[in-house]
Scaffold this motif. Structure first.
Motif, mmCIF file in Angstrom:
data_model
loop_
_atom_site.group_PDB
_atom_site.id
_atom_site.type_symbol
_atom_site.label_atom_id
_atom_site.label_comp_id
_atom_site.label_asym_id
_atom_site.label_seq_id
_atom_site.Cartn_x
_atom_site.Cartn_y
_atom_site.Cartn_z
ATOM 1 N N PHE A 38 10.456 6.525 -6.832
ATOM 2 C CA PHE A 38 9.458 7.585 -6.719
ATOM 3 C C PHE A 38 8.297 7.329 -7.680
ATOM 4 C CE2 PHE A 38 7.891 11.747 -8.263
ATOM 5 C CZ PHE A 38 7.289 12.173 -7.083
ATOM 6 N N LEU A 39 7.068 7.327 -7.150
ATOM 7 C CA LEU A 39 5.857 7.133 -7.952
ATOM 8 C C LEU A 39 4.984 8.371 -7.783
ATOM 9 C CD1 LEU A 39 5.061 3.416 -7.026
ATOM 10 C CD2 LEU A 39 6.360 4.277 -8.975
ATOM 11 N N ASP A 40 4.733 9.061 -8.884
ATOM 12 C CA ASP A 40 4.053 10.349 -8.844
ATOM 13 C C ASP A 40 2.590 10.208 -9.266
ATOM 14 O OD1 ASP A 40 3.571 13.023 -8.621
ATOM 15 O OD2 ASP A 40 4.568 13.582 -10.490
ATOM 16 N N ASP A 41 1.833 9.390 -8.534
ATOM 17 C CA ASP A 41 0.419 9.206 -8.872
ATOM 18 C C ASP A 41 -0.217 8.292 -7.832
ATOM 19 O OD1 ASP A 41 -1.941 9.434 -10.198
ATOM 20 O OD2 ASP A 41 -1.255 8.532 -12.082
ATOM 21 N N ASP A 42 -1.554 8.231 -7.852
ATOM 22 C CA ASP A 42 -2.243 7.255 -7.008
ATOM 23 C C ASP A 42 -1.821 5.861 -7.433
ATOM 24 O OD1 ASP A 42 -3.502 9.382 -5.857
ATOM 25 O OD2 ASP A 42 -5.419 9.081 -6.868
ATOM 26 N N THR A 43 -1.630 4.975 -6.461
ATOM 27 C CA THR A 43 -0.994 3.691 -6.731
ATOM 28 C C THR A 43 -1.736 2.548 -6.055
ATOM 29 O OG1 THR A 43 1.174 4.757 -6.910
ATOM 30 C CG2 THR A 43 1.171 2.393 -6.486
ATOM 31 N N VAL A 44 -1.810 1.415 -6.764
ATOM 32 C CA VAL A 44 -2.347 0.182 -6.204
ATOM 33 C C VAL A 44 -1.183 -0.779 -5.998
ATOM 34 C CG1 VAL A 44 -3.892 -1.783 -6.546
ATOM 35 C CG2 VAL A 44 -4.576 0.497 -7.344
ATOM 36 N N GLY A 49 0.868 10.509 -3.656
ATOM 37 C CA GLY A 49 -0.514 10.235 -4.040
ATOM 38 C C GLY A 49 -1.129 9.265 -3.044
ATOM 39 N N ASP A 50 -2.317 8.802 -3.337
ATOM 40 C CA ASP A 50 -3.000 7.842 -2.465
ATOM 41 C C ASP A 50 -2.626 6.424 -2.851
ATOM 42 O OD1 ASP A 50 -4.259 9.963 -1.205
ATOM 43 O OD2 ASP A 50 -6.044 9.843 -2.479
ATOM 44 N N VAL A 51 -2.637 5.547 -1.866
ATOM 45 C CA VAL A 51 -2.241 4.147 -2.087
ATOM 46 C C VAL A 51 -3.300 3.207 -1.534
ATOM 47 C CG1 VAL A 51 -0.545 2.364 -1.492
ATOM 48 C CG2 VAL A 51 0.231 4.659 -2.073
ATOM 49 N N SER A 52 -3.629 2.178 -2.315
ATOM 50 C CA SER A 52 -4.502 1.099 -1.854
ATOM 51 C C SER A 52 -3.836 -0.216 -2.204
ATOM 52 C CB SER A 52 -5.885 1.202 -2.509
ATOM 53 O OG SER A 52 -5.777 1.119 -3.914
ATOM 54 N N VAL A 53 -4.382 -1.302 -1.687
ATOM 55 C CA VAL A 53 -3.829 -2.636 -1.913
ATOM 56 C C VAL A 53 -4.680 -3.357 -2.945
ATOM 57 C CG1 VAL A 53 -3.224 -4.844 -0.818
ATOM 58 C CG2 VAL A 53 -2.940 -2.689 0.431
ATOM 59 N N ILE A 55 6.661 5.000 1.896
ATOM 60 C CA ILE A 55 6.307 6.366 2.297
ATOM 61 C C ILE A 55 5.185 6.832 1.381
ATOM 62 C CG2 ILE A 55 7.077 8.752 2.536
ATOM 63 C CD1 ILE A 55 9.881 7.744 3.088
ATOM 64 N N VAL A 56 4.086 7.266 1.970
ATOM 65 C CA VAL A 56 2.920 7.693 1.190
ATOM 66 C C VAL A 56 2.602 9.147 1.530
ATOM 67 C CG1 VAL A 56 0.484 7.281 0.668
ATOM 68 C CG2 VAL A 56 2.000 5.343 1.186
ATOM 69 N N LYS A 57 2.746 10.037 0.550
ATOM 70 C CA LYS A 57 2.344 11.429 0.715
ATOM 71 C C LYS A 57 0.894 11.548 0.249
ATOM 72 C CE LYS A 57 6.105 13.071 2.412
ATOM 73 N NZ LYS A 57 6.119 13.600 3.791
ATOM 74 N N GLY A 58 0.016 11.023 1.083
ATOM 75 C CA GLY A 58 -1.397 10.939 0.760
ATOM 76 C C GLY A 58 -2.048 9.988 1.738
ATOM 77 N N THR A 59 -3.111 9.336 1.305
ATOM 78 C CA THR A 59 -3.853 8.415 2.160
ATOM 79 C C THR A 59 -3.527 6.968 1.793
ATOM 80 O OG1 THR A 59 -5.673 9.974 2.411
ATOM 81 C CG2 THR A 59 -6.147 7.662 2.900
ATOM 82 N N LEU A 60 -3.199 6.177 2.788
ATOM 83 C CA LEU A 60 -2.989 4.741 2.616
ATOM 84 C C LEU A 60 -4.254 4.029 3.072
ATOM 85 C CD1 LEU A 60 -1.294 2.210 2.069
ATOM 86 C CD2 LEU A 60 -0.306 2.446 4.363
ATOM 87 N N ASP A 90 0.504 10.096 5.327
ATOM 88 C CA ASP A 90 -0.167 11.282 5.855
ATOM 89 C C ASP A 90 -1.445 10.891 6.590
ATOM 90 O OD1 ASP A 90 1.790 12.845 4.777
ATOM 91 O OD2 ASP A 90 0.656 13.433 2.999
ATOM 92 N N GLU A 91 -2.203 9.944 6.002
ATOM 93 C CA GLU A 91 -3.433 9.467 6.623
ATOM 94 C C GLU A 91 -3.576 7.970 6.384
ATOM 95 O OE1 GLU A 91 -7.063 11.549 5.810
ATOM 96 O OE2 GLU A 91 -6.044 13.479 5.574
ATOM 97 N N LEU A 92 -4.187 7.308 7.354
ATOM 98 C CA LEU A 92 -4.463 5.880 7.224
ATOM 99 C C LEU A 92 -5.969 5.668 7.264
ATOM 100 C CD1 LEU A 92 -3.383 2.966 7.080
ATOM 101 C CD2 LEU A 92 -3.432 2.917 9.591
#
Length: 411
Positions: free
Chosen positions: A226-232, A249-253, A270-275, A293-295
């Protein structure tokens, strides 16, 4: 030396109650930028007769002989029953104002309360903010609750510290791991009032009864980190947490991973936010068991997290799949860029100011999301393109201007 012809005052609070008209009548132009202006019956008449441009948020009228203290706080501020308010005080809170039970006396002593952000208070104190200026949300919780941090992390030590028969309030409660002794909390008859709670799958059945049925339950599947923040997403992250990731949170590469090779090293995401991915990375994502949630698919070149970007024909012609400008303070559209090129190849998101010609404005607006100002302006760095900013720039460039910069200024 001759007297200055213009006056510019930049301050948080301007006190005009004791001003004398003869001290300011010789100015040809007076510009004031302030958050709060204090006036008296007499000073209102004087201000009306002066060549004044007043940019402010709030005016408060007080007797001219009444001393007033100003308290300005930033960030998260707590106001409890122990708070001491001496004399006539005005409170300006920028951020979150957390009002604790028993703070009635302190609230009554403030001349005025201004909150640029959010207020969190017991339900019985909500009425005190009916006469306050709150530029944001008021979150009122039941009076019998003990307030916790807004996003409370519930670890394995909390059951030992929790009070018997207590009700706790937070925006969100997150179980840090599956080691939390939920049975101990239930034995103490502990309950939580929250908007949502995040819980490992192993604890769902025993933890759910501790929460109001209206609370949203977010379940972290068994075996997922579990990661509780925006993540790269990058190599180091996978080495540390493994190939099964649950991100709140939101995830980017990682920008260095242009082809999305990191997705091949994940088993589940699993991303509870925008990928957010590029078109090239999307192909690799398709082979992964991913939920989100969103791509957000960025096609073409992405320019983000920089102060200023210039968009010209060369940039757009060299970007066949288009250009996305994101999280930028200012974007300048060159004159050689047509409206058709803007509509076809440009996307703007979270941009403070877009400087463009009048002919380009409609096209820019069509491709913009969360953009502060769109319109003609020069390309000088740091320029304020708003109408008020244009006036300020004019005064600043005048040959004879007196400048005053202060937190509080008494005229």
């Amino acid at each position: 030396m001759s007297e200055k012809k213009n006056l510019m005052i930049n301050c948080d609070v301007l006190d005009t109650r004791r001003m004398k008209e003869e001290d300011y009548a010789h100015y040809e132009q007076i510009v004031v930028n302030a958050y709060l202006v204090l006036v008296s019956e007499a000073s209102k008449s004087i201000l009306a007769r002066l060549p004044l441009t007043l940019n402010h948020d709030k005016t408060v009228e007080l007797p001219d002989d009444e001393p007033v203290e100003l308290r300005t706080v930033n960030g998260v501020t707590e106001l409890s029953g122990d708070a001491v308010v001496t004399g006539r005080t005005m409170l300006i809170a920028n951020g979150v104002l957390r009002v604790r039970p028993g703070a009635e006396k302190a609230l009554e002593q403030y001349v005025s309360i201004d909150v640029n952000g959010e207020v969190e208070c017991p339900k019985s104190l909500e009425g005190y903010f009916a006469r306050a200026n709150v530029n944001g949300r008021i979150e009122a919780y039941p009076d019998d609750c003990i307030p916790l941090k807004r996003n409370f992390k519930l670890d394995e030590y909390f059951p030992a510290r929790a009070q018997e028969n207590a009700r706790y309030y937070a925006r969100r409660v997150t179980f840090q791991n599956a080691k939390v002794d939920v049975a101990a909390l239930a034995k103490k008859n502990v309950r939580f009032v929250v908007r949502r709670f995040i819980v490992p799958e192993e604890l769902v059945e025993t933890a759910a009864p501790l929460f109001d049925e209206e609370a949203e339950c977010v379940v972290v599947p068994r075996g997922m980190a579990f990661l509780d923040d925006d993540t790269v997403l990058g190599e180091a992250l996978v080495r540390r947490h493994g190939g099964k990731l649950f991100v709140y949170g939101d995830v980017s590469v990682d920008p260095k991973d242009r082809d999305g090779a990191i997705f091949a090293k994940l088993e589940k995401l699993i991303v509870k936010g925008t990928l957010s991915v590029t078109a090239r990375q999307e192909e690799a994502l398709a082979a992964l068991d991913a939920e989100y949630d969103e791509l957000d698919i960025t096609k073409g070149r992405c320019m983000e997290n920089i102060e200023k970007v210039r968009v010209d024909k060369t940039l757009l012609d060299g970007s066949p799949e288009g250009v996305k400008i994101k999280n930028v303070a200012k974007a300048v559209i060159a004159e050689d860029v047509t409206g058709g090129m803007i509509l076809e190849k440009l996307a703007l998101e979270n941009v403070g100011t877009v400087a463009c010609s009048e002919a380009q404005e409609s096209a820019v607006a069509a491709v913009s999301e969360n953009v502060g100002h769109i319109g003609a302006s020069g390309e000088d760095d740091g320029a304020d393109d708003s109408p008020a900013g244009a006036l300020i720039d004019m005064v600043k460039n005048a040959a004879e201007t007196r400048f005053v910069n202060a937190d509080r200024y008494v005229m």
